[in-house]
Scaffold this motif. Structure first.
Motif, PDB file in Angstrom:
ATOM      1  N   VAL A 171      61.750   1.136  42.515  1.00 48.79           N
ATOM      2  CA  VAL A 171      62.795   0.542  41.682  1.00 48.79           C
ATOM      3  C   VAL A 171      64.117   1.054  42.235  1.00 48.79           C
ATOM      4  CG1 VAL A 171      61.372   0.303  39.622  1.00 48.79           C
ATOM      5  CG2 VAL A 171      62.604   2.442  40.021  1.00 48.79           C
ATOM      6  N   ASP A 172      65.220   0.628  41.648  1.00 46.57           N
ATOM      7  CA  ASP A 172      66.527   1.011  42.171  1.00 46.57           C
ATOM      8  C   ASP A 172      67.004   2.342  41.587  1.00 46.57           C
ATOM      9  OD1 ASP A 172      66.833   0.056  39.636  1.00 46.57           O
ATOM     10  OD2 ASP A 172      68.230  -1.554  40.177  1.00 46.57           O
ATOM     11  N   ALA A 173      66.088   3.315  41.545  1.00 48.19           N
ATOM     12  CA  ALA A 173      66.412   4.647  41.041  1.00 48.19           C
ATOM     13  C   ALA A 173      65.398   5.644  41.587  1.00 48.19           C
ATOM     14  CB  ALA A 173      66.402   4.664  39.514  1.00 48.19           C
ATOM     15  N   TYR A 174      65.835   6.898  41.682  1.00 53.67           N
ATOM     16  CA  TYR A 174      64.952   7.969  42.152  1.00 53.67           C
ATOM     17  C   TYR A 174      65.428   9.272  41.536  1.00 53.67           C
ATOM     18  CZ  TYR A 174      61.976  10.659  45.348  1.00 53.67           C
ATOM     19  OH  TYR A 174      61.010  11.489  45.880  1.00 53.67           O
ATOM     20  N   TYR A 175      64.486  10.070  41.034  1.00 57.55           N
ATOM     21  CA  TYR A 175      64.851  11.334  40.402  1.00 57.55           C
ATOM     22  C   TYR A 175      64.595  12.495  41.358  1.00 57.55           C
ATOM     23  CZ  TYR A 175      65.499  14.919  36.846  1.00 57.55           C
ATOM     24  OH  TYR A 175      65.970  15.992  36.131  1.00 57.55           O
ATOM     25  N   ILE A 176      65.654  13.271  41.601  1.00 51.70           N
ATOM     26  CA  ILE A 176      65.551  14.477  42.422  1.00 51.70           C
ATOM     27  C   ILE A 176      65.169  15.624  41.505  1.00 51.70           C
ATOM     28  CG2 ILE A 176      66.766  16.015  44.000  1.00 51.70           C
ATOM     29  CD1 ILE A 176      66.420  13.157  45.052  1.00 51.70           C
ATOM     30  N   SER A 177      64.020  16.236  41.768  1.00 49.52           N
ATOM     31  CA  SER A 177      63.475  17.238  40.861  1.00 49.52           C
ATOM     32  C   SER A 177      63.359  18.593  41.540  1.00 49.52           C
ATOM     33  CB  SER A 177      62.092  16.787  40.374  1.00 49.52           C
ATOM     34  OG  SER A 177      61.491  17.765  39.571  1.00 49.52           O
ATOM     35  N   ASP A 178      64.049  19.612  40.972  1.00 47.46           N
ATOM     36  CA  ASP A 178      63.898  21.002  41.389  1.00 47.46           C
ATOM     37  C   ASP A 178      64.102  21.189  42.884  1.00 47.46           C
ATOM     38  OD1 ASP A 178      63.369  21.699  38.770  1.00 47.46           O
ATOM     39  OD2 ASP A 178      61.216  21.403  38.993  1.00 47.46           O
ATOM     40  N   MET A 179      65.124  20.594  43.418  1.00 50.31           N
ATOM     41  CA  MET A 179      65.448  20.779  44.835  1.00 50.31           C
ATOM     42  C   MET A 179      66.236  22.080  44.993  1.00 50.31           C
ATOM     43  SD  MET A 179      67.812  18.449  47.339  1.00 50.31           S
ATOM     44  CE  MET A 179      66.596  17.174  47.550  1.00 50.31           C
ATOM     45  N   VAL A 180      65.719  23.002  45.768  1.00 49.12           N
ATOM     46  CA  VAL A 180      66.384  24.280  46.004  1.00 49.12           C
ATOM     47  C   VAL A 180      67.335  24.133  47.185  1.00 49.12           C
ATOM     48  CG1 VAL A 180      66.076  26.717  46.572  1.00 49.12           C
ATOM     49  CG2 VAL A 180      64.409  25.544  45.106  1.00 49.12           C
ATOM     50  N   VAL A 181      68.600  24.479  46.962  1.00 48.37           N
ATOM     51  CA  VAL A 181      69.592  24.439  48.031  1.00 48.37           C
ATOM     52  C   VAL A 181      70.119  25.843  48.266  1.00 48.37           C
ATOM     53  CG1 VAL A 181      70.238  22.053  47.589  1.00 48.37           C
ATOM     54  CG2 VAL A 181      71.439  23.863  46.404  1.00 48.37           C
ATOM     55  N   GLY A 182      70.367  26.159  49.502  1.00 43.47           N
ATOM     56  CA  GLY A 182      70.799  27.502  49.875  1.00 43.47           C
ATOM     57  C   GLY A 182      72.244  27.763  49.519  1.00 43.47           C
ATOM     58  N   PRO A 183      72.647  29.038  49.593  1.00 47.13           N
ATOM     59  CA  PRO A 183      74.010  29.400  49.205  1.00 47.13           C
ATOM     60  C   PRO A 183      75.079  28.829  50.126  1.00 47.13           C
ATOM     61  CG  PRO A 183      72.854  31.264  50.196  1.00 47.13           C
ATOM     62  CD  PRO A 183      71.830  30.207  49.976  1.00 47.13           C
ATOM     63  N   ASP A 184      74.681  28.437  51.346  1.00 47.36           N
ATOM     64  CA  ASP A 184      75.668  27.916  52.286  1.00 47.36           C
ATOM     65  C   ASP A 184      75.887  26.416  52.137  1.00 47.36           C
ATOM     66  OD1 ASP A 184      73.018  27.615  53.074  1.00 47.36           O
ATOM     67  OD2 ASP A 184      73.535  27.369  55.188  1.00 47.36           O
ATOM     68  N   VAL A 185      75.106  25.760  51.303  1.00 50.60           N
ATOM     69  CA  VAL A 185      75.212  24.314  51.151  1.00 50.60           C
ATOM     70  C   VAL A 185      76.246  23.994  50.084  1.00 50.60           C
ATOM     71  CG1 VAL A 185      74.001  22.198  50.538  1.00 50.60           C
ATOM     72  CG2 VAL A 185      72.838  23.950  51.872  1.00 50.60           C
ATOM     73  N   LYS A 186      77.254  23.237  50.451  1.00 49.18           N
ATOM     74  CA  LYS A 186      78.306  22.856  49.522  1.00 49.18           C
ATOM     75  C   LYS A 186      78.068  21.480  48.923  1.00 49.18           C
ATOM     76  CE  LYS A 186      80.410  26.633  50.601  1.00 49.18           C
ATOM     77  NZ  LYS A 186      80.350  27.774  49.664  1.00 49.18           N
ATOM     78  N   LYS A 187      77.489  20.577  49.716  1.00 50.19           N
ATOM     79  CA  LYS A 187      77.265  19.209  49.265  1.00 50.19           C
ATOM     80  C   LYS A 187      75.934  18.713  49.823  1.00 50.19           C
ATOM     81  CE  LYS A 187      82.228  18.139  49.345  1.00 50.19           C
ATOM     82  NZ  LYS A 187      83.285  17.265  49.918  1.00 50.19           N
ATOM     83  N   VAL A 188      75.338  17.760  49.117  1.00 50.21           N
ATOM     84  CA  VAL A 188      74.123  17.096  49.587  1.00 50.21           C
ATOM     85  C   VAL A 188      74.382  15.595  49.582  1.00 50.21           C
ATOM     86  CG1 VAL A 188      71.663  16.696  49.229  1.00 50.21           C
ATOM     87  CG2 VAL A 188      72.662  18.918  48.638  1.00 50.21           C
ATOM     88  N   ARG A 189      74.151  14.971  50.715  1.00 47.72           N
ATOM     89  CA  ARG A 189      74.264  13.517  50.799  1.00 47.72           C
ATOM     90  C   ARG A 189      72.862  12.908  50.698  1.00 47.72           C
ATOM     91  NH1 ARG A 189      78.154  10.185  52.756  1.00 47.72           N
ATOM     92  NH2 ARG A 189      79.211  11.909  53.782  1.00 47.72           N
ATOM     93  N   PHE A 190      72.685  12.032  49.732  1.00 50.47           N
ATOM     94  CA  PHE A 190      71.416  11.333  49.577  1.00 50.47           C
ATOM     95  C   PHE A 190      71.555   9.936  50.171  1.00 50.47           C
ATOM     96  CE2 PHE A 190      71.383  14.464  46.133  1.00 50.47           C
ATOM     97  CZ  PHE A 190      70.172  15.100  46.397  1.00 50.47           C
ATOM     98  N   VAL A 191      70.630   9.575  51.047  1.00 51.71           N
ATOM     99  CA  VAL A 191      70.670   8.310  51.773  1.00 51.71           C
ATOM    100  C   VAL A 191      69.526   7.424  51.286  1.00 51.71           C
ATOM    101  CG1 VAL A 191      70.670   7.200  54.042  1.00 51.71           C
ATOM    102  CG2 VAL A 191      71.656   9.496  53.764  1.00 51.71           C
ATOM    103  N   ILE A 192      69.830   6.168  51.010  1.00 48.24           N
ATOM    104  CA  ILE A 192      68.849   5.200  50.512  1.00 48.24           C
ATOM    105  C   ILE A 192      68.577   4.179  51.614  1.00 48.24           C
ATOM    106  CG2 ILE A 192      68.265   3.637  48.635  1.00 48.24           C
ATOM    107  CD1 ILE A 192      68.998   6.529  47.777  1.00 48.24           C
ATOM    108  N   GLN A 193      67.373   4.193  52.154  1.00 54.02           N
ATOM    109  CA  GLN A 193      66.987   3.301  53.253  1.00 54.02           C
ATOM    110  C   GLN A 193      66.167   2.134  52.705  1.00 54.02           C
ATOM    111  OE1 GLN A 193      64.154   4.904  56.096  1.00 54.02           O
ATOM    112  NE2 GLN A 193      65.159   3.842  57.789  1.00 54.02           N
ATOM    113  N   THR A 194      66.650   0.929  52.915  1.00 52.39           N
ATOM    114  CA  THR A 194      66.040  -0.263  52.328  1.00 52.39           C
ATOM    115  C   THR A 194      64.929  -0.818  53.220  1.00 52.39           C
ATOM    116  OG1 THR A 194      68.178  -0.778  51.327  1.00 52.39           O
ATOM    117  CG2 THR A 194      66.553  -2.544  51.391  1.00 52.39           C
ATOM    118  N   TRP A 195      63.857  -1.268  52.573  1.00 56.10           N
ATOM    119  CA  TRP A 195      62.696  -1.872  53.246  1.00 56.10           C
ATOM    120  C   TRP A 195      62.639  -3.353  52.896  1.00 56.10           C
ATOM    121  CZ3 TRP A 195      58.246  -4.251  51.238  1.00 56.10           C
ATOM    122  CH2 TRP A 195      57.154  -4.392  52.109  1.00 56.10           C
ATOM    123  N   ASP A 196      62.286  -4.167  53.882  1.00 50.72           N
ATOM    124  CA  ASP A 196      62.106  -5.594  53.623  1.00 50.72           C
ATOM    125  C   ASP A 196      60.623  -5.928  53.670  1.00 50.72           C
ATOM    126  OD1 ASP A 196      62.763  -8.147  53.013  1.00 50.72           O
ATOM    127  OD2 ASP A 196      63.772  -8.616  54.898  1.00 50.72           O
TER     128      ASP A 196
END
Length: 704
Positions: free
Chosen positions: A648-673
């Motif tokens: 569907v046109d939604a996705y839940y990110i659950s309990d993703m651990v990010v390190g102390p050096d990470v300031k931002k996370v870019r989430f990319v959505i790749q479409t399938w035909d």
């Protein structure tokens, strides 16, 4: 007897694919293990799950639609346009009843148990019922998606049982208006979630004065379902009688026919006698194929004994010209039939095929694509490159399944053909593996698909991918019915084997991608109908006569057939709106943080022909060494980590651990035909989420 209640097995799934654990702050591990989990609150953001509705109050209030999980539970795959009214022949209904329901399949975005229960023999059935012992059993979308893909209708279950069920029915049937209201609530759920109707199972006595309202409930549900979901079904289970008694009849008679007359069919209890099918067919008259005689695969009082003799009952029902309802085919899985689940499952369903025959033919339209994915596997690949080596389970990912013939012969003599998720994949996590021996100058053919694909005056492109050693050749055999009803065969194979196949040879181009060879050809078959796709295994010409036989090993990665006229490209990233909602950042040890959020996307200006049903989700610049669930395995190492697949046109990110050096996370959505192509990551839409704030709860929205 009844649709038997089996114990509900609750399992906690720990997986590399998705982290489903909760972050527990300020208590020890021992205390955390002893602490009871908080009660489930469907309105709170959490990993999306499928769940039933357990009370009439919840059904009446429409509270399900206020659930955080509702948008994730909508099916995204519609039935093919040619699937409307069921064909007028003996049909096969399959009633899922597996460990109480909602096991691995409840995790809408998948889980990490690649040994979970699945079905891939959809070409043998017409209707699939998702069954559990809750009041309103809503099919998890994974079953609806893959069943629809194969042309199979999906029903939920409405069930009342025992004393609690009697009290429920007293409220449900209090008035004609209440019966109609609850029927409308059920129809609304089916239409909103995208499945095709209901099995109604009243397994308790009913006050006789309420029988008219029970009839109103069934007839009104049937009427409203037909108007809201064309081609839908309401099927009555042989349980309570028109006198209000709980008395299973095992055949169609005056005690249950009044319910049969006001809906689309009846599922007969499974303790019937040998003469009951023909007697029921006689009473049903022109509607004899709407009588589904039950067969309990566990064998509890069922004709023929069920289990490995379920075909005995199927043979009798086919000869009686009525329909069949297989109850609990998960018997193979639950009882650990030897030698292993996949082999036993294929063997059991081969008995069904011998008795009942193939009832679904696909493909029937273009584009056609299959990578033989069974909805579970040990890795995920894209164009031959491995994205993940984590085990996974997500039945929504199941592609059109091949009609492989089961061969229980001597393994040393026969070619073994199977889907083997342990072997490499071109796309997804599936393949077809061919292993065995071939004699000198011999070849081996086996069916893959039985299409009914009528071709027009436009060119089509046919491609397939192979991974094999240099002495194991794999081609495709395509059979067509000509306008004059003659049979024409063509063979796709490398050009150097033209001499071997003569006039049947179809030249093709080759390209290599990540150790896979992709073969592609174009052809014009105006007025022809494609009726068979088979694999052709053969070897080189230089095998010495004294050797006579050689070992053979090859993998088929995918098959694609599409029109060459397609020129529409994927919408650019700028055409999308991607949002991050319900962002929660929880501080952890040593400066790390845990990130939860809901990703949601939409086209700014949706077009009718821009409907997508699958998306890959990636995280970019995630540098923490703690988060290894979807590590990219191949070099050169990518900054984008594959997280999972959304339907569907939604996705839940659950309990993703990010390190102390990470300031931002870019989430990319790749479409399938639907033709099997994927949008390039560089042109895919994305959203940027700030990950440096340490508040325990932070809700915001990010847009790109």
């Amino acid at each position: 007897m009844s649709l038997s209640q089996k114990p509900f097995y609750f399992s906690v799934i720990s997986s590399k694919l998705l982290s489903l654990s909760f972050v527990v702050m300020s208590i020890s591990k021992d205390e955390a293990m002893l602490a009871p989990p908080p009660p489930f609150d469907p309105t709170k953001p959490s990993t999306p799950i499928s769940f039933p509705i357990k009370t009439l109050q919840d059904l009446a209030s429409r509270s399900y639609f206020d659930s955080f999980h509702f948008p994730f539970n909508r099916s995204s795959v519609s039935l093919p346009q040619n699937i409307g009214t069921l064909p007028d022949r003996s049909r096969l209904l399959v009633c899922h009843d597996m460990k109480g329901g909602y096991v691995d399949d409840k995790w809408v975005q998948g889980c990490g148990n690649n040994k979970g229960f699945a079905i891939w023999n959809w070409y043998l059935m017409d209707v699939f019922v998702y069954f559990a012992h809750s009041l309103v059993t809503l099919p998890p979308p994974c079953w609806t998606n893959t069943a629809h893909r194969h042309g199979v209708k999906v029903l939920g279950t409405f069930i009342t049982e025992w004393d609690e069920g009697k009290a429920t029915c007293k409220e449900l049937l209090a008035t004609k208006e209440s019966a109609q209201m609850y029927a409308e609530r059920l129809a609304e759920l089916a239409a909103a979630l995208g499945f095709d109707g209901w099995l109604i199972n009243i397994e308790n006595v009913i006050d006789k004065v309420q029988i008219p309202n029970l009839k109103t409930f069934v007839s009104h549900l049937t009427k409203v379902m037909h108007s809201s979901v064309p081609g839908s079904l309401v099927i009555w289970y042989d349980s309570v009688t028109v006198e209000g008694r709980l008395a299973w009849q095992d055949q169609l008679n005056e005690m249950n026919k009044p319910f049969f007359d006001i809906c689309d069919g009846i599922f007969m209890n499974y303790t019937w006698k040998e003469n009951y099918p023909k007697a029921s067919a006689k009473i049903a008259g022109e509607r004899k194929h709407d009588v589904y005689m039950g067969i309990d695969v566990f064998g509890r009082g069922t004709f023929g004994g069920g289990q490995w003799k379920a075909n005995v009952a199927l043979d009798l029902l086919k000869s009686s010209d009525v329909s069949a309802a297989l109850f609990a085919p998960g018997w193979v899985y639950e009882t650990n039939q030897p030698p292993d689940y996949h082999t036993a499952q294929n063997k059991w369903w081969s008995l069904v095929e011998k008795s009942w025959g193939i009832v679904q033919t696909y493909p029937q339209s273009l584009p056609f694509y299959s990578d033989f994915n069974q909805g579970l596997g040990s890795h995920v690949s894209l164009q031959g490159q491995k994205l993940s080596d984590a085990p996974w389970y997500n039945i929504s990912c199941q592609s059109l399944q091949p009609l492989l013939e089961f061969n229980e012969g001597n393994k040393s003599e026969a070619m073994q053909v199977m889907v083997d998720g342990r072997e490499a994949s071109y796309n997804g996590g599936g393949n077809i593996s061919f292993k065995g021996t071939l004699k000198r100058n011999a070849h081996y053919t086996t069916r893959l698909f039985k299409p009914n694909l009528k071709l027009s005056g436009s060119h089509i492109s046919v491609s397939y991918s192979v991974k094999s050693d240099e002495r194991s050749m794999l081609g495709l055999l395509l059979r067509f019915s000509t306008p004059s009803q003659e049979t024409k065969s063509l063979i796709m194979a490398p050009n150097e084997y033209m001499h071997r196949f003569g006039d049947m040879f179809l030249p093709c181009l080759r390209r290599t991608t990540s150790d896979w060879t992709v073969h592609e050809t174009n052809l014009l078959m105006d007025g022809h109908t494609l009726t068979e796709i088979s694999a052709l295994c053969y070897g080189p010409d230089d095998l010495a006569e004294e050797t006579n036989t050689k070992g053979y090993s090859a993998l088929l990665g995918h098959i694609s057939i599409k029109s060459q006229q397609k020129t529409k490209s994927f919408p650019p990233a700028s055409a999308w709106v991607v949002e991050a909602h319900n962002i929660e950042i929880v501080p952890g040890d040593s400066g790390s943080r845990t990130l939860n959020c809901k990703l949601q996307w939409r086209l700014k200006h949706p077009e009718e022909d821009s409907v997508f049903t699958r998306y890959n989700v990636y995280a970019e610049k995630l540098n923490s060494s703690d988060y290894k669930s979807r590590k990219v395995m191949e070099e050169p190492r990518s900054e984008k980590v594959f997280l999972g697949t959304a339907h569907v046109d939604a996705y839940y990110i659950s309990d993703m651990v990010v390190g102390p050096d990470v300031k931002k996370v870019r989430f990319v959505i790749q479409t399938w035909d639907e033709d099997g192509s994927w949008q390039e990551l560089e042109t895919s839409p994305s959203v940027l989420v700030e990950a440096e704030r340490l508040s325990s709860k932070l809700c915001c929205c990010g847009l790109i």
